[in-house]
Scaffold this active site. Structure first.
Site, PDB file in Angstrom:
ATOM      1  N   GLU A  64       0.827  -1.206   0.000  1.00  0.00           N
ATOM      2  CA  GLU A  64       0.000   0.000   0.000  1.00  0.00           C
ATOM      3  C   GLU A  64       0.861   1.257   0.000  1.00  0.00           C
ATOM      4  OE1 GLU A  64      -2.021  -0.500   3.842  1.00  0.00           O
ATOM      5  OE2 GLU A  64      -0.423   0.672   4.802  1.00  0.00           O
ATOM      6  N   HIS A  66       0.279   5.788   1.051  1.00  0.00           N
ATOM      7  CA  HIS A  66      -0.606   6.813   1.618  1.00  0.00           C
ATOM      8  C   HIS A  66       0.205   8.057   1.902  1.00  0.00           C
ATOM      9  CE1 HIS A  66       1.278   4.811   4.969  1.00  0.00           C
ATOM     10  NE2 HIS A  66       0.587   3.707   4.744  1.00  0.00           N
ATOM     11  N   HIS A  70       5.206   6.427   8.055  1.00  0.00           N
ATOM     12  CA  HIS A  70       5.379   5.416   9.097  1.00  0.00           C
ATOM     13  C   HIS A  70       6.796   5.525   9.646  1.00  0.00           C
ATOM     14  CE1 HIS A  70       1.725   3.258   8.319  1.00  0.00           C
ATOM     15  NE2 HIS A  70       2.114   2.686   7.211  1.00  0.00           N
ATOM     16  N   HIS A 104       4.909   0.216   0.149  1.00  0.00           N
ATOM     17  CA  HIS A 104       5.613  -0.530   1.198  1.00  0.00           C
ATOM     18  C   HIS A 104       4.862  -1.813   1.531  1.00  0.00           C
ATOM     19  CE1 HIS A 104       2.815   2.225   3.162  1.00  0.00           C
ATOM     20  NE2 HIS A 104       2.714   1.371   4.166  1.00  0.00           N
ATOM     21  N   CYS A 118       5.036   0.661  15.103  1.00  0.00           N
ATOM     22  CA  CYS A 118       4.811   1.603  14.008  1.00  0.00           C
ATOM     23  C   CYS A 118       4.156   2.852  14.560  1.00  0.00           C
ATOM     24  CB  CYS A 118       3.929   0.970  12.932  1.00  0.00           C
ATOM     25  SG  CYS A 118       3.586   2.095  11.562  1.00  0.00           S
TER      26      CYS A 118
END
Ligand code: MN
Length: 156
Positions: A64, A66, A70, A104, A118
């Site tokens: 995914e 975004h 992270h 990732h 995370c």
């Protein structure tokens, strides 16, 4: 044991007192295999959240991307990670940054789990999944294609 009011939560076997073991995502929401989630810190007076994810041996997180970032610390086991076009073996205490809009995915080794902390923004955008065109683009790099097929550095 936690009395529900304490600021201390004891660790045992990669579980923390008073922290629920949750599904990573709803089944069918996105491709993944054998991942659990624990939210360690999530409070209105914190701008971020800290979660612990654990991928069972042979499992993998969703591929995914975004807008949110992270910040990851591997806490348990080993495996391999894809960030952008880079595939690496990962193990305990390694740090991984996933910058905005960067593909990732994390895979546990076949014979070891992969557990990681995370850190994320509390308010964040929803992950995007790759289109077939995105996948073709990713697969253009042999190391990435190998990783996506569940093979690659640290897979054994
Ligand atoms: Mn993500």
């Amino acid at each position: 044991m936690s009395d529900g009011n304490s600021n201390f939560r004891t660790f045992r076997d990669y579980r923390w007192d008073g922290v629920s073991l949750l599904k990573y995502k709803d089944e069918g929401a996105a491709p993944f295999k054998e991942v659990t989630r624990q939210t360690l810190f999530s409070r209105p007076d914190l701008a971020g959240e800290l979660r612990y994810f654990e991928v069972a041996p042979g499992g993998y997180s969703t591929l995914e991307r975004h807008q949110h970032t992270h910040a990851i610390l591997i806490l348990r086991g080993r495996g391999q990670g894809l960030v952008g076009a880079e595939v690496r073996r990962i193990g305990e205490h390694d740090l991984i940054t996933v910058p905005p809009m960067t593909w990732h995915q994390f895979r546990a080794a076949r014979d070891a789990p992969l557990g990681f902390l995370c850190m994320v923004d509390a308010t964040r955008d929803r992950p995007q999944l790759p289109t077939p065109e995105d996948l073709n683009e990713l697969r253009a790099k042999p190391a990435v294609a190998k990783f996506l097929d569940g093979d690659g550095p640290g897979a054994a």
